[in-house]
Scaffold this motif. Structure first.
Motif, PDB file in Angstrom:
ATOM      1  N   ALA A   1      71.333  37.652 -57.257  1.00 46.67           N
ATOM      2  CA  ALA A   1      71.417  38.541 -58.411  1.00 46.67           C
ATOM      3  C   ALA A   1      72.671  38.289 -59.232  1.00 46.67           C
ATOM      4  CB  ALA A   1      71.392  40.012 -57.946  1.00 46.67           C
ATOM      5  N   GLU A   2      73.576  37.458 -58.734  1.00 47.19           N
ATOM      6  CA  GLU A   2      74.837  37.200 -59.415  1.00 47.19           C
ATOM      7  C   GLU A   2      74.750  35.905 -60.202  1.00 47.19           C
ATOM      8  OE1 GLU A   2      78.692  37.818 -60.697  1.00 47.19           O
ATOM      9  OE2 GLU A   2      77.404  39.143 -59.531  1.00 47.19           O
TER      10      GLU A   2
ATOM     11  N   PRO B   1      61.978  36.784 -64.446  1.00 46.04           N
ATOM     12  CA  PRO B   1      62.614  36.934 -63.126  1.00 46.04           C
ATOM     13  C   PRO B   1      63.866  36.074 -62.963  1.00 46.04           C
ATOM     14  CG  PRO B   1      60.621  35.613 -62.957  1.00 46.04           C
ATOM     15  CD  PRO B   1      60.625  36.196 -64.335  1.00 46.04           C
ATOM     16  N   LEU B   2      63.990  35.014 -63.771  1.00 46.13           N
ATOM     17  CA  LEU B   2      65.171  34.156 -63.691  1.00 46.13           C
ATOM     18  C   LEU B   2      66.328  34.699 -64.528  1.00 46.13           C
ATOM     19  CD1 LEU B   2      63.440  30.656 -64.003  1.00 46.13           C
ATOM     20  CD2 LEU B   2      64.327  31.729 -61.923  1.00 46.13           C
TER      21      LEU B   2
ATOM     22  N   MET C   1      64.336  25.106 -66.315  1.00 45.71           N
ATOM     23  CA  MET C   1      65.188  24.219 -65.526  1.00 45.71           C
ATOM     24  C   MET C   1      66.552  24.852 -65.257  1.00 45.71           C
ATOM     25  SD  MET C   1      66.699  20.469 -66.637  1.00 45.71           S
ATOM     26  CE  MET C   1      67.638  21.207 -67.990  1.00 45.71           C
ATOM     27  N   THR C   2      67.225  25.313 -66.320  1.00 47.77           N
ATOM     28  CA  THR C   2      68.566  25.878 -66.138  1.00 47.77           C
ATOM     29  C   THR C   2      68.510  27.200 -65.384  1.00 47.77           C
ATOM     30  OG1 THR C   2      68.435  26.887 -68.360  1.00 47.77           O
ATOM     31  CG2 THR C   2      69.509  24.739 -68.179  1.00 47.77           C
TER      32      THR C   2
ATOM     33  N   ARG D   1      69.866  30.009 -60.272  1.00 47.95           N
ATOM     34  CA  ARG D   1      69.435  30.906 -59.199  1.00 47.95           C
ATOM     35  C   ARG D   1      69.339  30.235 -57.835  1.00 47.95           C
ATOM     36  NH1 ARG D   1      70.309  36.112 -60.420  1.00 47.95           N
ATOM     37  NH2 ARG D   1      70.300  36.177 -62.696  1.00 47.95           N
ATOM     38  N   THR D   2      69.541  28.940 -57.767  1.00 53.98           N
ATOM     39  CA  THR D   2      69.429  28.221 -56.500  1.00 53.98           C
ATOM     40  C   THR D   2      70.667  27.381 -56.264  1.00 53.98           C
ATOM     41  OG1 THR D   2      68.391  26.212 -57.415  1.00 53.98           O
ATOM     42  CG2 THR D   2      66.931  28.065 -56.898  1.00 53.98           C
ATOM     43  N   ARG D   3      70.695  26.712 -55.121  1.00 55.93           N
ATOM     44  CA  ARG D   3      71.793  25.812 -54.791  1.00 55.93           C
ATOM     45  C   ARG D   3      71.539  24.393 -55.308  1.00 55.93           C
ATOM     46  NH1 ARG D   3      75.250  27.530 -50.639  1.00 55.93           N
ATOM     47  NH2 ARG D   3      74.674  29.504 -49.683  1.00 55.93           N
TER      48      ARG D   3
END
Length: 226
Positions: free
Chosen positions: A8-9, A93-94, A161-162, A167-169
């Motif tokens: 969420a950050e 959601p992103l 994409m961004t 939101r991921t590693r």
């Protein structure tokens, strides 16, 4: 040990800031960013025309659009618009923010691509087709980094994409490559046209975009509050 990332950050990726549309316009260096945005979008449209005229395969998203168009009574352009709107829904959601660049992407790129198709013609020798395809791919990655780096809102597909990168590693390179490969596979299964250039584009556009992006990201100071 690396601390866990709170999904969420929001976090910065390669200097790209998470900003609302108003913050994008108030983050400073606006004339520079608008010029970079415009040049990037024009070059992106021209790169699409170059890839098409090379005659060695369609850009991955166009493979998908064409594949969908073979199954429904809608035009290629209409499918492109519908897909773009569906991709924008994935931004929710992103928590990806649109902007001037998001709107301009849908207008300027199409006009530039049409102009490019009138300017460029398909070369006869295979070696020139290959060189044209490679040039189109490199220009596509460079222009993508230009308009994303302007930080005025990515295009619908670039925002996906961004947003996933935020939101991921995973890196921008990995995310972009995964998206392009998935789109090509889906489009091919639907009947889209795939060629050597399509595969080359899907496998190289991610690394090339990540290579060009850092020096083209305009440093900004987004306001603390919208």
């Amino acid at each position: 040990m690396t601390p866990p990332i709170d999904p969420a950050e929001p976090r910065s990726v390669l200097g790209l800031q998470r900003m609302t549309p108003r913050q994008q316009l108030r983050a400073g260096r606006l004339p520079h960013r608008l010029i970079q945005l415009a040049i990037g979008l024009v070059l992106f449209g021209l790169s699409m025309a170059i890839v098409i005229r090379a005659g060695l395969g369609m850009i991955p998203w166009d493979v998908f659009h064409y594949g969908v168009a073979t199954h429904v009574p809608l035009s290629f352009g209409t499918i492109t618009i519908i897909v773009a709107l569906c991709v924008l829904l994935l931004w929710i959601p992103l928590r990806e923010m649109p902007g001037v660049g998001t709107v301009a992407n849908a207008i300027v790129v199409g006009l530039a691509a049409d102009a490019g198709l009138r300017i460029f013609s398909e070369p006869e020798p295979l070696v020139l087709q290959i060189l044209m395809m490679v040039a189109g791919i490199v220009l596509n990655a460079f222009s993508t980094a230009m308009y994303i780096g302007a930080q005025l809102g990515p295009g619908p597909r670039d925002g996906l994409m961004t947003g996933l990168a935020h939101r991921t590693r995973f890196s921008v390179r990995s995310i972009r490559t995964a998206i392009e490969v998935a789109v090509v596979a889906s489009g091919w299964l639907l009947g889209g046209l795939v060629g050597l250039g399509t595969v080359l584009f899907a496998l190289t556009i991610g690394p090339l975009t990540q290579l060009f992006l850092p020096p083209l990201v305009v440093k900004v100071n987004p306001p603390a509050r919208d």
